[in-house]
Design a protein around this motif. Structure first.
Motif, PDB file in Angstrom:
ATOM      1  N   GLU A  51       0.832  -1.206   0.000  1.00  0.00           N
ATOM      2  CA  GLU A  51       0.000   0.000   0.000  1.00  0.00           C
ATOM      3  C   GLU A  51       0.867   1.258   0.000  1.00  0.00           C
ATOM      4  O   GLU A  51       0.509   2.267  -0.612  1.00  0.00           O
ATOM      5  CB  GLU A  51      -0.937  -0.023   1.209  1.00  0.00           C
ATOM      6  CG  GLU A  51      -2.021  -1.080   1.083  1.00  0.00           C
ATOM      7  CD  GLU A  51      -2.819  -1.250   2.366  1.00  0.00           C
ATOM      8  OE1 GLU A  51      -2.251  -1.768   3.353  1.00  0.00           O
ATOM      9  OE2 GLU A  51      -3.990  -0.862   2.393  1.00  0.00           O
ATOM     10  N   LYS A  84      -7.871   4.903   5.619  1.00  0.00           N
ATOM     11  CA  LYS A  84      -8.279   3.829   6.523  1.00  0.00           C
ATOM     12  C   LYS A  84      -9.001   4.355   7.768  1.00  0.00           C
ATOM     13  O   LYS A  84      -9.395   3.574   8.635  1.00  0.00           O
ATOM     14  CB  LYS A  84      -7.046   3.020   6.946  1.00  0.00           C
ATOM     15  CG  LYS A  84      -6.496   2.171   5.818  1.00  0.00           C
ATOM     16  CD  LYS A  84      -5.112   1.654   6.154  1.00  0.00           C
ATOM     17  CE  LYS A  84      -4.528   0.898   4.971  1.00  0.00           C
ATOM     18  NZ  LYS A  84      -5.238  -0.364   4.667  1.00  0.00           N
TER      19      LYS A  84
ATOM     20  N   ARG C  44       1.221 -13.666  -0.876  1.00  0.00           N
ATOM     21  CA  ARG C  44      -0.041 -13.010  -1.236  1.00  0.00           C
ATOM     22  C   ARG C  44       0.193 -12.024  -2.378  1.00  0.00           C
ATOM     23  O   ARG C  44       1.211 -11.335  -2.435  1.00  0.00           O
ATOM     24  CB  ARG C  44      -0.639 -12.304  -0.021  1.00  0.00           C
ATOM     25  CG  ARG C  44      -1.044 -13.294   1.054  1.00  0.00           C
ATOM     26  CD  ARG C  44      -2.066 -12.744   2.026  1.00  0.00           C
ATOM     27  NE  ARG C  44      -2.356 -13.750   3.045  1.00  0.00           N
ATOM     28  CZ  ARG C  44      -3.237 -14.740   2.891  1.00  0.00           C
ATOM     29  NH1 ARG C  44      -3.949 -14.840   1.791  1.00  0.00           N
ATOM     30  NH2 ARG C  44      -3.406 -15.638   3.847  1.00  0.00           N
ATOM     31  N   GLU C  48      -3.170  -7.122  -5.065  1.00  0.00           N
ATOM     32  CA  GLU C  48      -4.363  -7.021  -4.224  1.00  0.00           C
ATOM     33  C   GLU C  48      -4.007  -6.390  -2.874  1.00  0.00           C
ATOM     34  O   GLU C  48      -4.738  -5.533  -2.366  1.00  0.00           O
ATOM     35  CB  GLU C  48      -4.986  -8.409  -4.016  1.00  0.00           C
ATOM     36  CG  GLU C  48      -5.504  -9.030  -5.321  1.00  0.00           C
ATOM     37  CD  GLU C  48      -5.933 -10.484  -5.133  1.00  0.00           C
ATOM     38  OE1 GLU C  48      -6.663 -10.773  -4.189  1.00  0.00           O
ATOM     39  OE2 GLU C  48      -5.510 -11.327  -5.949  1.00  0.00           O
ATOM     40  N   LEU C  49      -2.873  -6.813  -2.307  1.00  0.00           N
ATOM     41  CA  LEU C  49      -2.435  -6.233  -1.022  1.00  0.00           C
ATOM     42  C   LEU C  49      -2.325  -4.715  -1.114  1.00  0.00           C
ATOM     43  O   LEU C  49      -2.628  -3.996  -0.169  1.00  0.00           O
ATOM     44  CB  LEU C  49      -1.056  -6.799  -0.623  1.00  0.00           C
ATOM     45  CG  LEU C  49      -0.993  -8.234  -0.139  1.00  0.00           C
ATOM     46  CD1 LEU C  49       0.468  -8.630   0.088  1.00  0.00           C
ATOM     47  CD2 LEU C  49      -1.801  -8.425   1.144  1.00  0.00           C
ATOM     48  N   TYR C  51      -4.082  -2.629  -2.409  1.00  0.00           N
ATOM     49  CA  TYR C  51      -5.349  -1.910  -2.279  1.00  0.00           C
ATOM     50  C   TYR C  51      -6.075  -2.281  -0.988  1.00  0.00           C
ATOM     51  O   TYR C  51      -7.287  -2.121  -0.882  1.00  0.00           O
ATOM     52  CB  TYR C  51      -6.226  -2.167  -3.514  1.00  0.00           C
ATOM     53  CG  TYR C  51      -5.583  -1.608  -4.766  1.00  0.00           C
ATOM     54  CD1 TYR C  51      -5.781  -0.275  -5.127  1.00  0.00           C
ATOM     55  CD2 TYR C  51      -4.727  -2.384  -5.535  1.00  0.00           C
ATOM     56  CE1 TYR C  51      -5.157   0.251  -6.248  1.00  0.00           C
ATOM     57  CE2 TYR C  51      -4.091  -1.859  -6.653  1.00  0.00           C
ATOM     58  CZ  TYR C  51      -4.310  -0.534  -7.008  1.00  0.00           C
ATOM     59  OH  TYR C  51      -3.675  -0.001  -8.107  1.00  0.00           O
ATOM     60  N   ARG C  53      -6.427  -5.266   0.436  1.00  0.00           N
ATOM     61  CA  ARG C  53      -7.082  -6.567   0.502  1.00  0.00           C
ATOM     62  C   ARG C  53      -6.251  -7.512   1.358  1.00  0.00           C
ATOM     63  O   ARG C  53      -5.276  -8.082   0.888  1.00  0.00           O
ATOM     64  CB  ARG C  53      -7.234  -7.132  -0.912  1.00  0.00           C
ATOM     65  CG  ARG C  53      -8.267  -6.416  -1.750  1.00  0.00           C
ATOM     66  CD  ARG C  53      -9.678  -6.902  -1.427  1.00  0.00           C
ATOM     67  NE  ARG C  53      -9.796  -8.336  -1.655  1.00  0.00           N
ATOM     68  CZ  ARG C  53     -10.069  -8.895  -2.826  1.00  0.00           C
ATOM     69  NH1 ARG C  53     -10.272  -8.155  -3.886  1.00  0.00           N
ATOM     70  NH2 ARG C  53     -10.168 -10.206  -2.954  1.00  0.00           N
ATOM     71  N   LYS C  54      -6.647  -7.671   2.615  1.00  0.00           N
ATOM     72  CA  LYS C  54      -5.870  -8.558   3.487  1.00  0.00           C
ATOM     73  C   LYS C  54      -6.063 -10.022   3.128  1.00  0.00           C
ATOM     74  O   LYS C  54      -5.292 -10.884   3.523  1.00  0.00           O
ATOM     75  CB  LYS C  54      -6.239  -8.298   4.947  1.00  0.00           C
ATOM     76  CG  LYS C  54      -5.785  -6.897   5.353  1.00  0.00           C
ATOM     77  CD  LYS C  54      -5.893  -6.620   6.825  1.00  0.00           C
ATOM     78  CE  LYS C  54      -5.389  -5.189   7.036  1.00  0.00           C
ATOM     79  NZ  LYS C  54      -5.402  -4.732   8.391  1.00  0.00           N
ATOM     80  N   ASP C  55      -7.147 -10.311   2.368  1.00  0.00           N
ATOM     81  CA  ASP C  55      -7.419 -11.691   1.954  1.00  0.00           C
ATOM     82  C   ASP C  55      -6.840 -11.982   0.571  1.00  0.00           C
ATOM     83  O   ASP C  55      -7.281 -12.910  -0.104  1.00  0.00           O
ATOM     84  CB  ASP C  55      -8.930 -11.928   1.932  1.00  0.00           C
ATOM     85  CG  ASP C  55      -9.639 -11.008   0.925  1.00  0.00           C
ATOM     86  OD1 ASP C  55      -9.008 -10.013   0.485  1.00  0.00           O
ATOM     87  OD2 ASP C  55     -10.798 -11.271   0.571  1.00  0.00           O
ATOM     88  N   ALA C  56      -5.856 -11.204   0.156  1.00  0.00           N
ATOM     89  CA  ALA C  56      -5.269 -11.393  -1.172  1.00  0.00           C
ATOM     90  C   ALA C  56      -4.883 -12.860  -1.381  1.00  0.00           C
ATOM     91  O   ALA C  56      -4.398 -13.517  -0.470  1.00  0.00           O
ATOM     92  CB  ALA C  56      -4.044 -10.499  -1.322  1.00  0.00           C
ATOM     93  N   ARG C  57      -5.096 -13.341  -2.616  1.00  0.00           N
ATOM     94  CA  ARG C  57      -4.827 -14.769  -2.858  1.00  0.00           C
ATOM     95  C   ARG C  57      -3.328 -15.052  -2.874  1.00  0.00           C
ATOM     96  O   ARG C  57      -2.514 -14.176  -3.200  1.00  0.00           O
ATOM     97  CB  ARG C  57      -5.481 -15.198  -4.176  1.00  0.00           C
ATOM     98  CG  ARG C  57      -4.823 -14.591  -5.386  1.00  0.00           C
ATOM     99  CD  ARG C  57      -5.667 -14.799  -6.634  1.00  0.00           C
ATOM    100  NE  ARG C  57      -5.355 -13.730  -7.587  1.00  0.00           N
ATOM    101  CZ  ARG C  57      -5.077 -13.945  -8.868  1.00  0.00           C
ATOM    102  NH1 ARG C  57      -5.105 -15.161  -9.364  1.00  0.00           N
ATOM    103  NH2 ARG C  57      -4.783 -12.932  -9.655  1.00  0.00           N
TER     104      ARG C  57
END
Lengths: 107, 216, 99
Positions: A51, A84, C44, C48-49, C51, C53-57
């Motif tokens: 991020e 956040k 991961r 995705e991370l 943005y 997304r903690k559940d990134a694949r």
């Protein structure tokens, strides 16, 4: 296909000689690094280094030349913390005024 | 800048996060940095003690830690195997925490020379070697070292024999890389401390090679 | 955990595409062919991370080696080297497949 290379993606680009400059990290720079290490650690997991990078890349094409390294970092960290809901723009603005005022008084 | 700025022995600033710039105006981003850290402390997201402790960790981290590992690897083949497997685990043997990101060492041999870069940002094994030098983060280094590493190395005074294979590692993902340099000739009698003294940060990035003492 | 789609020593091509947003595959290798040096584990997806997304694949990460001559064939001789880049599986395809 047109290559939409973004400003941070510079591998292989033309550039001049490597100027072998360095400076001892200043305290505020270490503070920026400290903030990221703490908010991204296992205890907090508030934001990731991914991020941080996304935020730096989204600063726009001028950022790489106009801002220095840790200026880009704190700009991205701050933007992430606001997105956040960890801090608000209003809190940040008020705190920056406070910090600047107390700095000026000490000078 | 005032002459007492770097004297941490008897001069404690009233606030641990203040820049060492007491006689210069605060820039916009310095102000933002101080404001963010104070807000995070007020909100109990982080503590002032954690901030102070992390500054101390950053101050205590330097290429000397990496140099110790290299010197041990030159002296102890079994340790070298462990270092090449995981720098973090090898550092732990010295009681050094090399951080949350896995670090891998790339071994230079008589036939292979490694160089490290991060073309997309400035990834660096900073938890072990300290913060990277400015040139490592520069547009010139990041742009050119993947395309013309021999020319870049030459700017650092490093001329590799033509038959040495050069490998440039671009740290784009979840690993950080450092170079395990080749032990130079003429260092047979040296102990680990003397060996560590010739292992510089730039050797571990791969833009220079260690030199035996007195061989300059 | 999914099985790695590519094996060590296999020739792979980096996808030539330009989606917008945060990407950890540098431009200079896109569309180029390299050889898998190592399967480096599963991590991961940073795209995705980035943005939040903690559940990134989880994706398999590969260390892929590229030859200088393939990356920059127009360069004058004298620079013969390899570049090894860490690339996630979603950016790779078999070298035989046409992009």
């Amino acid at each position: 296909m047109a290559n939409q290379r973004r400003p941070h993606d510079m591998g292989g680009a033309e550039a001049g000689p490597v100027e072998q400059t360095e400076h001892a990290p200043e305290s505020w720079e270490k503070t920026v690094d400290t903030i990221l290490r703490l908010v991204s650690d296992k205890k907090r997991r508030i934001m990731t280094v991914d991020e941080l990078r996304r935020g730096i890349e989204d600063l726009g094409p001028g950022a790489y030349d106009e801002l220095n390294y840790y200026e880009r970092w704190i700009a991205s960290i701050t933007s992430n913390l606001i997105a956040k809901g960890v801090i608000t723009v209003e809190e940040l603005g008020a705190k920056m005024e406070e910090v600047e005022k107390s700095w000026a008084e000490k000078a | 800048m005032s002459d007492h700025t770097h004297d941490h022995g008897d001069h404690h600033p009233p606030h641990p996060m203040q820049p060492d710039l007491e006689d210069t105006p605060l820039t916009y981003h310095q102000s933002m940095t101080l404001a963010v850290v104070e807000l995070l402390i007020e909100k109990n997201v982080i503590s002032a003690d954690e901030v102070r402790a992390m500054h101390e960790v950053i101050d205590a981290t330097s290429p000397a830690l990496g140099a110790k590992l290299v010197a041990r690897a030159w002296s102890d083949a079994e340790f070298k195997k462990r270092l090449l497997k995981s720098v973090n685990d090898a550092a732990a043997e010295f009681g050094v925490d090399a951080g949350p990101v896995p670090i891998r060492a790339m071994e230079n041999t008589t036939g292979v020379h490694n160089v490290i870069v991060c073309t997309l940002c400035s990834c660096y094994p900073k938890y072990l070697l300290g913060l990277p030098p400015d040139w490592y983060k520069s547009r010139a280094y990041r742009s050119r070292v993947v395309r013309e590493p021999r020319a870049v190395l030459a700017e650092f005074g490093t001329q590799l024999p033509g038959d040495v294979d050069l490998v440039v590692h671009d740290s784009t993902a979840d690993f950080r890389y450092m170079v395990l340099p080749l032990r130079p000739a003429g260092t047979d009698g040296l102990g680990e401390e003397e060996l560590a003294a010739i292992v510089t940060r730039d050797c571990m990035i791969g833009v220079t090679c260690p030199k035996a003492p007195g061989s300059e | 955990m999914s099985q790695p789609q590519f094996q060590t020593s296999e020739r792979v091509r980096v996808r030539q595409w330009e989606p917008p947003g945060h990407i950890r595959t540098p431009s200079f290798i896109r569309g180029h062919t390299g050889i898998v040096q190592q399967i480096a584990g599963q991590f991961r997806n940073p795209e995705e991370l980035a943005y939040g997304r903690k559940d990134a694949r989880l994706l398999t990460l590969y260390r892929v080696a590229f030859a200088h001559d393939d990356l920059w064939p127009e360069s004058p001789p004298g620079e013969q080297h390899a570049v090894i880049v860490d690339i996630y599986e979603n950016w790779l395809e078999p070298a035989e497949r046409k992009s």
